[in-house]
Every structure is written in C-alpha cells, then in structure tokens.
Design an enzyme around this catalytic site. Structure first.
Site, PDB file in Angstrom:
ATOM      1  N   GLU A 169       0.854  -1.178   0.000  1.00 33.89           N
ATOM      2  CA  GLU A 169       0.000   0.000   0.000  1.00 33.89           C
ATOM      3  C   GLU A 169       0.900   1.243   0.000  1.00 33.89           C
ATOM      4  O   GLU A 169       1.870   1.285   0.757  1.00 33.89           O
ATOM      5  CB  GLU A 169      -0.889   0.052   1.247  1.00 33.89           C
ATOM      6  CG  GLU A 169      -1.847   1.236   1.190  1.00 33.89           C
ATOM      7  CD  GLU A 169      -2.762   1.376   2.414  1.00 33.89           C
ATOM      8  OE1 GLU A 169      -2.606   0.626   3.397  1.00 33.89           O
ATOM      9  OE2 GLU A 169      -3.624   2.249   2.365  1.00 33.89           O
ATOM     10  N   GLY A 213       3.130   2.238  10.885  1.00 36.23           N
ATOM     11  CA  GLY A 213       2.861   1.451  12.088  1.00 36.23           C
ATOM     12  C   GLY A 213       2.633  -0.014  11.784  1.00 36.23           C
ATOM     13  O   GLY A 213       3.231  -0.887  12.393  1.00 36.23           O
ATOM     14  N   ALA A 214       1.752  -0.260  10.827  1.00 37.09           N
ATOM     15  CA  ALA A 214       1.408  -1.637  10.501  1.00 37.09           C
ATOM     16  C   ALA A 214       0.589  -1.670   9.220  1.00 37.09           C
ATOM     17  O   ALA A 214       0.135  -0.627   8.751  1.00 37.09           O
ATOM     18  CB  ALA A 214       0.611  -2.275  11.632  1.00 37.09           C
ATOM     19  N   MET A 215       0.387  -2.870   8.683  1.00 37.83           N
ATOM     20  CA  MET A 215      -0.330  -2.990   7.410  1.00 37.83           C
ATOM     21  C   MET A 215      -1.292  -4.170   7.443  1.00 37.83           C
ATOM     22  O   MET A 215      -0.935  -5.275   7.829  1.00 37.83           O
ATOM     23  CB  MET A 215       0.700  -3.151   6.281  1.00 37.83           C
ATOM     24  CG  MET A 215       0.091  -3.257   4.910  1.00 37.83           C
ATOM     25  SD  MET A 215      -0.854  -1.756   4.484  1.00 37.83           S
ATOM     26  CE  MET A 215      -2.102  -2.489   3.434  1.00 37.83           C
ATOM     27  N   HIS A 262      -6.847  -2.018  15.009  1.00 41.08           N
ATOM     28  CA  HIS A 262      -7.012  -1.247  13.776  1.00 41.08           C
ATOM     29  C   HIS A 262      -6.813  -2.147  12.549  1.00 41.08           C
ATOM     30  O   HIS A 262      -7.666  -2.173  11.654  1.00 41.08           O
ATOM     31  CB  HIS A 262      -6.012  -0.086  13.779  1.00 41.08           C
ATOM     32  CG  HIS A 262      -6.064   0.783  12.571  1.00 41.08           C
ATOM     33  ND1 HIS A 262      -6.757   1.972  12.534  1.00 41.08           N
ATOM     34  CD2 HIS A 262      -5.509   0.653  11.341  1.00 41.08           C
ATOM     35  CE1 HIS A 262      -6.638   2.520  11.345  1.00 41.08           C
ATOM     36  NE2 HIS A 262      -5.870   1.747  10.603  1.00 41.08           N
ATOM     37  N   GLU A 263      -5.712  -2.866  12.526  1.00 40.61           N
ATOM     38  CA  GLU A 263      -5.433  -3.709  11.347  1.00 40.61           C
ATOM     39  C   GLU A 263      -6.460  -4.830  11.241  1.00 40.61           C
ATOM     40  O   GLU A 263      -6.898  -5.185  10.146  1.00 40.61           O
ATOM     41  CB  GLU A 263      -4.018  -4.279  11.392  1.00 40.61           C
ATOM     42  CG  GLU A 263      -2.905  -3.253  11.583  1.00 40.61           C
ATOM     43  CD  GLU A 263      -2.987  -2.020  10.683  1.00 40.61           C
ATOM     44  OE1 GLU A 263      -3.529  -2.137   9.573  1.00 40.61           O
ATOM     45  OE2 GLU A 263      -2.525  -0.942  11.108  1.00 40.61           O
ATOM     46  N   HIS A 308      -9.688  -3.537   9.767  1.00 42.73           N
ATOM     47  CA  HIS A 308      -9.596  -3.287   8.328  1.00 42.73           C
ATOM     48  C   HIS A 308     -10.116  -4.472   7.502  1.00 42.73           C
ATOM     49  O   HIS A 308     -10.475  -4.305   6.344  1.00 42.73           O
ATOM     50  CB  HIS A 308      -8.147  -3.034   7.916  1.00 42.73           C
ATOM     51  CG  HIS A 308      -7.749  -1.579   7.890  1.00 42.73           C
ATOM     52  ND1 HIS A 308      -8.534  -0.597   7.342  1.00 42.73           N
ATOM     53  CD2 HIS A 308      -6.600  -0.958   8.295  1.00 42.73           C
ATOM     54  CE1 HIS A 308      -7.891   0.576   7.433  1.00 42.73           C
ATOM     55  NE2 HIS A 308      -6.732   0.389   8.017  1.00 42.73           N
ATOM     56  N   GLU A 325      -9.646   4.555   6.275  1.00 43.69           N
ATOM     57  CA  GLU A 325      -8.820   4.936   7.424  1.00 43.69           C
ATOM     58  C   GLU A 325      -9.596   5.689   8.501  1.00 43.69           C
ATOM     59  O   GLU A 325      -9.490   5.380   9.679  1.00 43.69           O
ATOM     60  CB  GLU A 325      -7.593   5.733   6.969  1.00 43.69           C
ATOM     61  CG  GLU A 325      -6.620   4.920   6.098  1.00 43.69           C
ATOM     62  CD  GLU A 325      -6.124   3.632   6.753  1.00 43.69           C
ATOM     63  OE1 GLU A 325      -6.310   3.457   7.972  1.00 43.69           O
ATOM     64  OE2 GLU A 325      -5.570   2.782   6.030  1.00 43.69           O
TER      65      GLU A 325
END
Ligand code: PHE
Ligand code: ZN
Length: 867
Positions: A122, A262-264, A298-299, A302, A321
């Site tokens: 991303e 932070g992360a994906m 959060h991840e 998603h 987001e």
C-alpha cells in the site's frame, strides 16, 4: 528537470481492464528473487485496445500473451510500466521478472528487514514486485507459490489459506497459499525467513476455528503475548459490536524492525512495525502497551472496513482509514476508560491534525489532487476522518449507526467504493439530511464557533448565539459553513444540567444541537436562573470554541462532562500562560483551581493526571502569529514552579502514596498511578531541589516498569544534568542490544532541553545502535530533534540546516521517511523575518537538489508557496 505530475480526482475513470485471477510464483534466492506472474485479464471497456501495466524497478525477462511469447518490438517498456496492444475480452498474460530486495531501501514492494524478506504494497508498492494493474479498484483472486531455502527460510507466508507444502531438491521447499477472497493488489503480502512464533486459536461466532500466529525474530516470542490477547479481544469485539466475523482459516501477524509506518492490514497476513507488537513490562511503557492494543485492533478491523469493502481510488483513503480509526478508538474506549481514551484522542487530534490543518500542507479528508499519495497518510485523513465518522455516530445514535453500518456491509461487500457510498448508508438511517454535512469531506481547516449568551430573567430564557467562523482554504478561497452536532448543557450551580427545550433548533438525544447555519440564535426556555455554559461536551464537533463567558473555576470543580471539565483546565492554563508571556502576573484563581483538582479525592487517577497536564509547547505555538518558543518555555517553567512551590508538600505526599515500584500491571488504576506520579514528580523537579532529584534518581533505578524508568530518566536529563549522565550510561549499557528500547534512548536525547543537543544528536548518528536505513531509528533521533522546538528553532538556524541535510540524505534512501521529516518545516510562514530567511535558504536548497523524490518535492513546494 524532473517532472512531478499532479493527479486529480476529477480525472478518475474506471479501469478499462481488470485482473480476475493472479497466480504468482516467487523463487527467493540470496541476492535476487524471480517472480512469475500469470494473470487472467478481462476487458471492462469494450472500446479499450491497449493495456497499461504498472511496473517499476523490475527486470523483465519474458512475457507471453495468450501463450504467445512476445518479443521486445511487440510492446513498449517505459520507466513506470508496460504498454501492450490487447484487443480481446479475455486474455492470459504470463510474465517473468526479477527483483532485488536487498537493494530496496525505500521499503516498498519486496524488501529485507534484518534477515527477513517481507512486503509493503500500500498504496503503490505492488508495481515493484511485478507488472500489474496497480490500483485499488482492480480486485483479484491471488494464489502464491513461494520457493526458498529450507534453512534460510523455514517460514514462508502469504495471504489466505495454506494449500500445500513440498520439499524440493537442493535444500529448497515450496509452500502454496490461496486467498479465496478477491482483493486489490495493495493487500498482497509475502514473508519469508527464519522466524519464531506464538500461536493460539479463535472460535468465531458461527463456530469456525481460526488459527492465529504472531511471528517475530527468534528470542522475542515472549514479547508477543500482549499482541495476541489484543487480537483475540478485537475479533470478539467486532463480532459483538458490528456482527462481523473473520473469513479465513488463519490470521498471521509478522513483526519486522524496518517498516515505514505502524502496521499494514494485508489480507490474513498483517505486517507490523515491531514497535506495535513486542512488549514486556521491562522494555515497554504503558503507552506502548496501549498503542499495541489499538494498532492490532485497527489492522484487524480493516478486514471489513478496507479489505472486503475497499477504496475505489486513493482519493477515497479516508473511507477505510477514518472509519477504521473510529472503530479502533471505540474498541480502546471499551477495553479501557472511555474518558481517558477520548481525552487522548482529542489531544492527538488538536496537536497534530489542527496544526496540519492550519498550515501549508492542509488538505480535506478527501483530497482532490496529489502528487504523491504516500504524503496523504496524514492526521487529517486518519484522525479528522475519524471525527467526521464520530459526528455521524452522534447524530444517528448507537443503534441507528449500527443499522447504517449493516446497510454498508450488505450493499458494498466485495466492492471498491467511495465516501459517497458510505454517506448513502448513513443517510439511510439519519434523522437529518446529510447534504451539507458532506462539506466536511471537501473543505479544509478547522472552524471556530464564537459563542455568547444572554439571559432573560422575565421569561426564564437563555439565548445562545453561535457564529461559525469558517477560515479560507489553502488557495485563499472562502469556504461554506458546516453542519455539525454540538452537544451543550446549561448548568445549575451544583453542576446538574437543565433539560433543554427550544423551538429554534433540531435537538437530538436531548442535548445535541444540529447546527447548520452560519449564524444561529437559539432560545432555551424554562431556565430559572442564569446558568453556566457547558459547550461541545465530549468534543462532539472537531472545532475550536471561542467564548468569553466560560467560568473555568466552576467547570473545573463541578462539571460532570469529563471533556468539558478537562477543557476548562486546559483553556484556563492557556489563558494563564499567555498572560504571563505578555508580562502579566500568575493568575491566583488558576493556582487555586489547579490545587482543588490536585486534591480532589473523588477524581479518577488517570483523569487527574490528564487534567493536571499543562498546555504543551505545540498548543501555545499554534496560537502565536510569530513563533517564539523561548517565551513559551519560560512561562511554562515559571508556572510549573509556582504550582510546585505552592503545593510542594501535598505533591510529595501524593508521590509517596502513588509510588508502587514493583507493580508493573497495565490495568487502568496501575497506569493511572504511574502517570500521575510521573506528572507530579515533573512538577516538583522544576524546583531544582537536591532531595527531589535524589528521589527521582531512586525511582529511575528502583522502578520495574519502563514507564517509570523512562520518565525518571527524562526528568534527570532536563532538570538534574549532574545525575543524568550516570543514568543514561546505565540505560545504554542495559539496552544497547534492544533496538526498540534504543529508540527511546535516542528520542530522549534528541528531545532534551539542555544546550548542546544538536551536537549530541550529530554524534549519536555514529552510535553502533543507530542506522539511518531503519525508519524507527530515524524517527527517534532525527524526527525527535526536528520536533524539539527549543533545539530546532534555535536562532542560529543550525537546526534547520541539520534537518535539511538529513532530508536530502534520507530522500535518496527512503522518500517516504524523508518527506515525513520535511514536514518539520511547516511553520515556515509563522517565523520571524530572520528565522524565515534562514529556513527559506534551506527549503530552497532541498527543492533544488537533483533527483528529489515526488514525496519531498510536494511537501517542500507547498511550504514554500504558503508564504
Ligand atoms: N494502511 C495502514 C494502516 O493504516 C497504513 C500504511 C500505509 C502502512 C502505507 C504502510 C504503508 O493501517
Ligand atoms: Zn489503517
């Protein structure tokens, strides 16, 4: 001269072709990786005759179209892709190309972090892996075959479910992954290496078993348990709150040390910055533990808001987001304290987003143009985006909001959509028309509500006048008033609220005004005596409030809405400090109100710590027309000393009773006690008293939790330099091999208020623990320096020169990290003439540097154009 092309939202058209399936084979070798990519292409626009595939930094070896091997004259190869004639409705394209993960310092596409191969795609990294239609509205079913050495890479992971493994000749093995759910290529992921792991299982609401695993560098396994607990809590919460179940057989998380963000949320294979996975009591602060819980959530969230329903194009980024941040904020509020969470979120919003929104890089949560989309993963798209969702939640109420979300999932699952589709879902349940509300998506900057009141004793009425002040946008154009929910109360002298009655406005859920006009006059009836105003309760709208009638001491003592009570202390603090900066006396009423909160025994410990925090440098800088950091710091220290002197005995007694050195639990009360104790210790440290610095030193050596250690060390650094060196040496010796802790060390040194910080930062660049290819370390050392107002805005201008040098140096390695650093110059328009000249030179120097990335170019030109 390089070109930096602008992309416009208005130019969006659907993709002429799509990719239905993609089967990938990776052969991972020591110095390069061979990629074979077989795609089934389908034409969507019958008039299309030419297929464009994105591809960057790829060595193309062979290409077949419908099993015909193409020679070089049958297609056009450009820097950023392939163009081939394709006049058919279905085609099979097979491509073999080679990539070089070891040389990939931008950390987009396939790269190596430590010894581990991992990906980040991303927003537009997949084009660095193979040729593809790299845009989020192309959704594809992927299968991935990975072949690598068993010894180097015992672990081979990709998205979806595991479909097979095989041992091959010459020490290699093969693993096959299949992801049954179509996804955009930005969610593709691959990991290969020798990793440790912890595993668990989760049983979903319909009874399906999911295998969970968290992978990390060997030796760090024991630090993954908090992340695993957070994952299971997230899965359960999304089932309970939104009825959303996980959809694959496995959920894998991999922690890597080199990561830009932070992360994906890659489908079924999240890749995380190790900072957001690894934690134990000794090495992680309370904030780190909270951060892990919220980023894991959060991840995970998603998977529904982002992956199954994704974005049509990158202008729609806030669709996933803003919504997912809102969801993770609600989750954290449910797991911990709702009020603490809200205050932290509002603080972050105002210190980061409000600042961004008032400066040269301001943009709407849905931007209408960009040069480099990587520059738009901002506080605005994320945090303001979440506030916009929260306003709709306030308007609809919990139950209707849930129905609207059900509508969204039912209608758009499996699709790539935009904020229009989300708003359609909200409108389907909304008690009010959301047309005007949509301006939150397209306008910039933070509105201010000017509020005044008039009490009419004859009729027992209170008139509230609210005027929306709408700032001009970055192009200096006028903007229109917003629609927003404003939660208000009229309070009696014991803090209780009168029931609100009015014919002038739409009142929702009793205390929420639906504000639409620029100028509003609202008459509330049945108010027997002049009430106290309580405005924007819970921070229901992300705006500034200007009102000279607020009774801060009253609100600090009696207000029951935690946010407004906090805000009264915050605004009173600002008022007091600004008066001092203008040469005035310390406001005695502030000192008294502060003392009353300090000694309020009914007050929650963490809340007390939050409310007693003095307004930050950022907050005060934001309000200055010409930045003057020195006078801010002077006033802050003075006020701290006055408070510390007045309440010295109370504070020392409280420190003593709060201090619990062997407690490392992370429940709300334990964290609250540490936070308050550290805050109070900071107050009394400002007095420069020997016995207090001895106490602080004792806490440093004695306390078992990193939160206490680190904040004691920070206080020694800034207030007791004679004791700091020994502490810093001790800390360094203990943790020099733990990079996550070294981040804290570098950041502490670079944030120091002592003189000579720049020289120290320069020297630390050659520390064996430092590496400018690891984003966390750059952010800790260079980023912290750039955020250190005293050092960065030093009158010599040397801070500007240093950061400019670093922007240029790091841009050649990692443009995304460089443009993040370049944001440090955003206060350019607000500098004094002399400082402006100094910074201006540095900005020009960066701008004229050859081969500047789009990332840095876009940020620097916006800053230069703003003044
Ligand atoms: N999509 C990620 C998130 O918010 C952020 C991210 C963006 C990570 C770009 C890497 C690169 O969860
Ligand atoms: Zn996200």
């Amino acid at each position: 001269m390089q070109e930096h092309t602008t992309i416009y939202f208005k130019d969006y058209t659907p993709s002429p072709y799509t990719v239905d399936t993609c089967s990938l084979e990776f052969i991972i070798e020591e110095s390069s990786t061979r990629v074979e990519n077989i795609m089934t292409i389908r034409r969507q626009d019958p008039t299309a005759k030419v297929l464009h595939l994105n591809g960057e930094m790829l060595d193309l070896e062979l290409l077949w179209v419908n099993d015909i091997l193409y020679s070089e004259d049958m297609y056009t190869k450009e820097e950023d892709g392939l163009i081939l004639p394709l006049d058919c409705d279905d085609a099979r394209i097979r491509i073999i190309n080679r990539i070089y993960p070891d040389q990939n310092t931008a950390l987009e596409g396939l790269y190596r972090s430590g010894g581990i191969w991992c990906t980040q795609n991303e927003p537009e990294g997949f084009r660095r892996i193979t040729y593809f239609i790299d845009r989020p509205d192309v959704m594809t079913r992927f299968t991935t075959k990975i072949i690598a050495s068993i010894e180097r890479c015992p672990i081979l992971l990709s998205n979806g479910n595991l479909r097979g493994t095989a041992t091959l000749d010459n020490g290699k093995h093969l693993v096959l992954w299949e992801d049954p759910i179509p996804k955009p290529c930005y969610l593709f992921a691959l990991v290969a290496g020798d990793l440790g792991s912890i595993t668990d299982t989760f049983s979903t609401m319909s009874g399906k078993k999911v295998d969970l695993a968290i992978y990390c560098d060997r030796g760090n396994e024991e630090k993954c348990h908090h992340a695993m607990r957070s994952l299971k809590k997230s899965m359960e919460w999304d089932e309970n709150e939104y009825g959303r179940e996980y959809d694959l057989e496995v959920y894998n998380i991999v922690a890597v040390d080199s990561f830009n963000m932070g992360a994906m949320e890659n489908k079924g294979l999240n890749i995380f910055n190790s900072h957001y996975v690894l934690a134990d009591e000794e090495t992680a602060t309370d904030g780190d533990f909270m951060g892990i819980e919220s980023v894991i959530a959060h991840e995970y969230f998603h998977n529904w808001t982002g992956n199954r329903i994704t974005c049509r194009n990158w202008f729609e980024l806030t669709l996933k987001e803003g919504l997912t941040v809102f969801r993770d904020q609600c989750f954290s509020a449910d797991m911990n304290s709702e009020l603490t969470q809200r205050l932290d979120d509002v603080r972050a919003l105002r210190e980061r987003q409000f600042v961004e929104d008032s400066g040269p890089t301001a943009h709407p949560i849905k931007p209408d143009h960009y040069i480099e989309i990587n520059n738009f993963y901002t506080a605005t798209v994320y945090e303001k985006g979440a506030e916009v969702i929260r306003m709709m939640h306030t308007v609809l109420g919990r139950e209707k909001f849930r129905h609207a979300m059900d509508y969204y999932f039912e209608n758009f699952d499996g699709k790539a959509v935009g904020t229009e589709e989300f708003l359609e879902s909200m409108q389907s349940q909304s008690p009010v028309d959301l047309t005007q509300f949509k301006r939150w998506y397209s306008q910039e900057r933070t509105p201010t509500l000017k509020i005044s009141s008039e009490y009419r004793s004859g009729s027992a009425e209170l008139v509230l006048r609210i005027v929306q002040m709408i700032p001009k946008n970055t192009k200096n154009q006028d903007q229109l008033p917003y629609a927003m929910p404003l939660r208000v109360a009229l309070l009696a002298s014991d803090g209780s609220a009168y029931p609100l009655q009015s014919d002038d406005v739409t009142l929702m859920h009793e205390d929420v005004i639906w504000l639409e006009n620029e100028t509003n006059e609202i008459v509330f009836t049945g108010i027997p005596i002049p009430p106290y105003l309580s405005l924007n309760r819970g921070f229901s709208a992300p705006v500034n409030i200007e009102c000279s009638e607020l009774d801060f001491p009253f609100l600090m003592a009696y207000e029951r809405d935690g946010f407004v009570r906090f805000e009264a202390a915050h605004q009173f603090g600002i008022e007091t400090l600004e008066a001092m900066m203008n040469g005035g006396e310390v406001n005695e009423r502030y000192i008294e109100s502060y003392g009353a909160v300090l000694q309020d025994e009914a007050c929650d410990t963490m809340f007390k710590s939050q409310i007693l925090e003095l307004p930050s440098i950022t907050t005060l800088m934001q309000r200055q027309t010409i930045i003057d950091v020195v006078s801010i710091v002077k006033a802050q220290e003075e006020l701290k000393q006055v408070l510390a002197k007045r309440y010295r005995d109370v504070i020392l007694e409280m420190i003593d009773s709060l201090y619990d050195p062997t407690n490392t639990d992370i429940d709300g009360l334990s964290m609250g006690k540490r936070s308050l104790k550290n805050r109070l210790l900071g107050m009394v440290m400002s007095l420069g008293d020997k016995s207090v610095s001895a106490l602080c030193e004792k806490h440093y050596y004695e306390a078992l939790s990193m939160s206490e250690r680190l904040s004691a060390l920070d206080l020694l650094e800034n207030y007791a330099p004679e004791r700091a060196s020994k502490g810093l040496e001790h800390f360094y010796t203990l943790y020099k091999h733990q990079t996550l802790v070294m981040n804290k060390y570098f950041s502490l040194c670079a944030s120091s208020r002592r003189i000579g910080t720049l020289e120290r930062v320069k020297a630390l660049q050659s520390d064996p623990a430092y590496d400018n290819k690891v984003p966390n370390l750059v952010r800790s050392l260079i980023g912290s320096f750039a955020r250190n107002p005293l050092a960065f805005y030093d009158i010599s201008g040397e801070g500007f020169t240093f950061v400019a040098d670093k922007v240029i140096e790091i841009d050649a390695l990692n443009p995304q990290i460089a443009s993040g650093l370049a944001g440090a110059f955003k206060n350019y328009p607000k500098l004094s003439m002399e400082q402006k000249t100094l910074m201006g030179c540095e900005l020009e120097r960066i701008k004229n540097h050859p081969n500047l990335s789009n990332n840095v170019y876009e940020i620097i030109t916006k800053i230069l154009e703003a003044s």
